[in-house]
Every structure is written in C-alpha cells, then in structure tokens.
Design a protein around this motif. Structure first.
Motif, PDB file in Angstrom:
ATOM      1  N   ASP A   4       0.847  -1.192   0.000  1.00  0.00           N
ATOM      2  CA  ASP A   4       0.000   0.000   0.000  1.00  0.00           C
ATOM      3  C   ASP A   4       0.878   1.237   0.000  1.00  0.00           C
ATOM      4  O   ASP A   4       1.950   1.269   0.603  1.00  0.00           O
ATOM      5  CB  ASP A   4      -0.953   0.025   1.210  1.00  0.00           C
ATOM      6  N   LEU A   5       0.362   2.242  -0.689  1.00  0.00           N
ATOM      7  CA  LEU A   5       1.024   3.546  -0.803  1.00  0.00           C
ATOM      8  C   LEU A   5       1.103   4.234   0.556  1.00  0.00           C
ATOM      9  O   LEU A   5       2.003   5.028   0.818  1.00  0.00           O
ATOM     10  CB  LEU A   5       0.159   4.384  -1.753  1.00  0.00           C
ATOM     11  N   MET A   9      -1.744   2.767   6.440  1.00  0.00           N
ATOM     12  CA  MET A   9      -2.450   1.518   6.132  1.00  0.00           C
ATOM     13  C   MET A   9      -1.550   0.311   6.379  1.00  0.00           C
ATOM     14  O   MET A   9      -1.996  -0.716   6.898  1.00  0.00           O
ATOM     15  CB  MET A   9      -2.941   1.524   4.677  1.00  0.00           C
ATOM     16  N   GLY A  28       4.690   1.190  -0.457  1.00  0.00           N
ATOM     17  CA  GLY A  28       5.262   1.528  -1.752  1.00  0.00           C
ATOM     18  C   GLY A  28       4.182   1.765  -2.780  1.00  0.00           C
ATOM     19  O   GLY A  28       3.009   1.453  -2.553  1.00  0.00           O
ATOM     20  N   ASP A  29       4.623   2.346  -3.880  1.00  0.00           N
ATOM     21  CA  ASP A  29       3.711   2.638  -4.991  1.00  0.00           C
ATOM     22  C   ASP A  29       3.749   1.459  -5.959  1.00  0.00           C
ATOM     23  O   ASP A  29       4.841   1.010  -6.353  1.00  0.00           O
ATOM     24  CB  ASP A  29       4.174   3.916  -5.688  1.00  0.00           C
ATOM     25  N   LEU A  30       2.582   0.984  -6.329  1.00  0.00           N
ATOM     26  CA  LEU A  30       2.492  -0.108  -7.299  1.00  0.00           C
ATOM     27  C   LEU A  30       3.363   0.159  -8.526  1.00  0.00           C
ATOM     28  O   LEU A  30       3.975  -0.757  -9.085  1.00  0.00           O
ATOM     29  CB  LEU A  30       1.026  -0.273  -7.732  1.00  0.00           C
ATOM     30  N   HIS A  31       3.413   1.436  -8.952  1.00  0.00           N
ATOM     31  CA  HIS A  31       4.128   1.772 -10.193  1.00  0.00           C
ATOM     32  C   HIS A  31       5.632   1.553 -10.071  1.00  0.00           C
ATOM     33  O   HIS A  31       6.331   1.501 -11.072  1.00  0.00           O
ATOM     34  CB  HIS A  31       3.839   3.223 -10.585  1.00  0.00           C
ATOM     35  N   ILE A  46      -8.660  -4.962  -4.300  1.00  0.00           N
ATOM     36  CA  ILE A  46     -10.086  -4.729  -4.043  1.00  0.00           C
ATOM     37  C   ILE A  46     -10.287  -3.236  -3.795  1.00  0.00           C
ATOM     38  O   ILE A  46      -9.659  -2.658  -2.895  1.00  0.00           O
ATOM     39  CB  ILE A  46     -10.559  -5.516  -2.790  1.00  0.00           C
ATOM     40  N   ASN A  47     -11.154  -2.635  -4.583  1.00  0.00           N
ATOM     41  CA  ASN A  47     -11.472  -1.204  -4.448  1.00  0.00           C
ATOM     42  C   ASN A  47     -10.242  -0.308  -4.562  1.00  0.00           C
ATOM     43  O   ASN A  47     -10.100   0.671  -3.826  1.00  0.00           O
ATOM     44  CB  ASN A  47     -12.193  -0.928  -3.114  1.00  0.00           C
ATOM     45  N   VAL A  48      -9.359  -0.664  -5.442  1.00  0.00           N
ATOM     46  CA  VAL A  48      -8.143   0.134  -5.644  1.00  0.00           C
ATOM     47  C   VAL A  48      -8.088   0.715  -7.050  1.00  0.00           C
ATOM     48  O   VAL A  48      -7.495   1.763  -7.276  1.00  0.00           O
ATOM     49  CB  VAL A  48      -6.866  -0.709  -5.382  1.00  0.00           C
ATOM     50  N   PHE A  51      -8.216   4.436  -8.143  1.00  0.00           N
ATOM     51  CA  PHE A  51      -7.114   5.358  -7.847  1.00  0.00           C
ATOM     52  C   PHE A  51      -6.100   5.420  -8.985  1.00  0.00           C
ATOM     53  O   PHE A  51      -5.264   6.307  -9.006  1.00  0.00           O
ATOM     54  CB  PHE A  51      -6.362   4.897  -6.589  1.00  0.00           C
TER      55      PHE A  51
HETATM   56  C1  LIG Z   1     -10.224   2.247  -0.970  1.00  0.00           C
HETATM   57  S1  LIG Z   1      -8.751   1.552  -0.310  1.00  0.00           S
HETATM   58  C2  LIG Z   1      -9.141  -0.166  -0.456  1.00  0.00           C
HETATM   59  C3  LIG Z   1      -8.598  -0.928   0.677  1.00  0.00           C
HETATM   60  C4  LIG Z   1      -9.068  -2.388   0.798  1.00  0.00           C
HETATM   61  N1  LIG Z   1      -8.629  -3.197  -0.330  1.00  0.00           N
HETATM   62  C5  LIG Z   1     -10.565  -2.439   0.960  1.00  0.00           C
HETATM   63  O1  LIG Z   1     -11.275  -2.856   0.036  1.00  0.00           O
HETATM   64  O2  LIG Z   1     -11.036  -2.069   2.028  1.00  0.00           O
HETATM   65  C6  LIG Z   1      -7.577   1.802  -1.617  1.00  0.00           C
HETATM   66  C7  LIG Z   1      -6.128   1.644  -1.146  1.00  0.00           C
HETATM   67  O3  LIG Z   1      -5.289   1.625  -2.303  1.00  0.00           O
HETATM   68  C8  LIG Z   1      -4.075   2.284  -1.983  1.00  0.00           C
HETATM   69  N2  LIG Z   1      -3.451   2.712  -3.247  1.00  0.00           N
HETATM   70  C9  LIG Z   1      -3.961   3.547  -4.171  1.00  0.00           C
HETATM   71  N3  LIG Z   1      -3.101   3.711  -5.191  1.00  0.00           N
HETATM   72  C10 LIG Z   1      -2.022   2.941  -4.914  1.00  0.00           C
HETATM   73  C11 LIG Z   1      -0.776   2.700  -5.594  1.00  0.00           C
HETATM   74  N4  LIG Z   1      -0.492   3.294  -6.752  1.00  0.00           N
HETATM   75  N5  LIG Z   1       0.111   1.868  -5.013  1.00  0.00           N
HETATM   76  C12 LIG Z   1      -0.163   1.268  -3.815  1.00  0.00           C
HETATM   77  N6  LIG Z   1      -1.328   1.462  -3.129  1.00  0.00           N
HETATM   78  C13 LIG Z   1      -2.240   2.290  -3.669  1.00  0.00           C
HETATM   79  C14 LIG Z   1      -4.520   3.440  -1.092  1.00  0.00           C
HETATM   80  O4  LIG Z   1      -3.458   3.916  -0.294  1.00  0.00           O
HETATM   81  C15 LIG Z   1      -5.642   2.796  -0.263  1.00  0.00           C
HETATM   82  O5  LIG Z   1      -5.174   2.273   0.965  1.00  0.00           O
END
Ligand SMILES: C[S@@+](CC[C@H](N)C(=O)[O-])C[C@H]1O[C@@H](n2cnc3c(N)ncnc32)[C@H](O)[C@@H]1O
Length: 145
Positions: A4-5, A9, A28-31, A46-48, A51
């Motif tokens: 997670d970024l 979290m 870390g950043d996925l990218h 899930i739910n990511v 973003f």
């Molecule tokens: C809405 S939350 C979802 C969390 C969990 N999966 C859920 O369903 O409850 C989205 C998460 O994605 C992470 N996130 C968004 N972009 C990201 C990226 N590029 N790299 C890593 N994490 C990322 C955010 O920090 C956040 O904690």
C-alpha cells in the motif's frame, strides 16, 4: 504480501495481521513496487482500481510483478454504484465492466472474465447507494511477447 502507498495503512495491516505466518506488508507505490518482478502467482486488488489514473501504467506494473501465467483479480463497484458518492467527483476513475475488461486486454492480459455481484443498497450519509460489485480476473500470458 500486502502493498500500500499509505504508511498508515501498512502500519494498521501490520498491527492486525503481522503476527500471521508468511504474511508481510510493504509500503510503496504499485508503479515502482519494492517487490521482485515475475514473483507473484496472484495479484488481488479490491477497491483500488479507481485510484489508478491513468489506468494503463498500473496494469503494466501488475503484469511486471506477475509471473508468466499469473492471475490478476480486481474487485470493484461499478460506475452506477459510485456515481452518487461525492468523493468520486474528485478524479477517481470508474468502470462499467466491459471498459475495464477491454483495458486489461489492451495491457496484454488474456482470458479476461467478469462476474457481476449484486449487493444490498446502503445509506451513505443520507444518500441511498445502489451497489453492484464486479470481480474481474485476467491472466498474464504464459509466453511474454
Ligand atoms: C479504498 S482503499 C481499499 C482498501 C481495501 N482493499 C478495501 O477494500 O477495504 C484503496 C487503497 O489503495 C491504496 N493505493 C492507491 N493507489 C495505490 C498505488 N499506486 N500503489 C499502492 N497502493 C495504492 C490506497 O493507499 C488505499 O489504501
């Protein structure tokens, strides 16, 4: 492995689940993930997906992490479910399903499949939110072009 970024979290996840065997969390950043390429059998997000703006670099980054033949699973709510939420007016991307499936194919994923999961409506800050869940799976090709 949880990525997670957000440091917050990662700290929460560590606190609740860090004691489990073979479970660990990294910030870390996925990218530019601090994880070895071709190392993941499965990636679950899930739910990511909302973003990832733009979407394609994120899908490319996932393909880099997955081993050949590895599977991606995206869980999300569809665009109609999200349209009424005020926060979604602020730069998040939403999908109907077929549009995300097409994007996965464009990124080079194969065997893209979608499941539609109707959910009960809920009340969010006085607004009724009708929810439809989507689960989309796709495979990283066995032989990379
Ligand atoms: C809405 S939350 C979802 C969390 C969990 N999966 C859920 O369903 O409850 C989205 C998460 O994605 C992470 N996130 C968004 N972009 C990201 C990226 N590029 N790299 C890593 N994490 C990322 C955010 O920090 C956040 O904690």
């Amino acid at each position: 492995t949880g990525l997670d970024l957000s440091q917050d979290m990662v700290a929460q996840a560590q606190q609740h689940h860090g004691h489990l065997e073979r479970v660990h969390f990294v910030a870390g950043d996925l990218h530019d993930a601090p994880l070895p390429p071709n190392s993941a059998d499965h990636v679950v997000a899930i739910n990511v997906v909302y973003f990832w703006n733009p979407l394609l670099p994120a899908l490319n980054a996932i393909r880099k992490l997955l081993r050949p033949g590895g599977q991606l699973c995206l869980g999300l709510r569809d665009r109609n479910s999200m349209a009424t939420l005020p926060v979604f007016r602020h730069g998040f991307l939403t999908y109907n399903g077929p549009d995300l499936q097409q994007a996965l194919k464009t990124a080079g994923f194969v065997d893209v499949r979608q499941q539609i999961i109707p959910e009960q409506s809920i009340n969010v800050m006085g607004q009724v939110m009708h929810k439809t869940g989507l689960v989309i799976t796709a495979l990283n090709p066995e032989v990379k072009p």
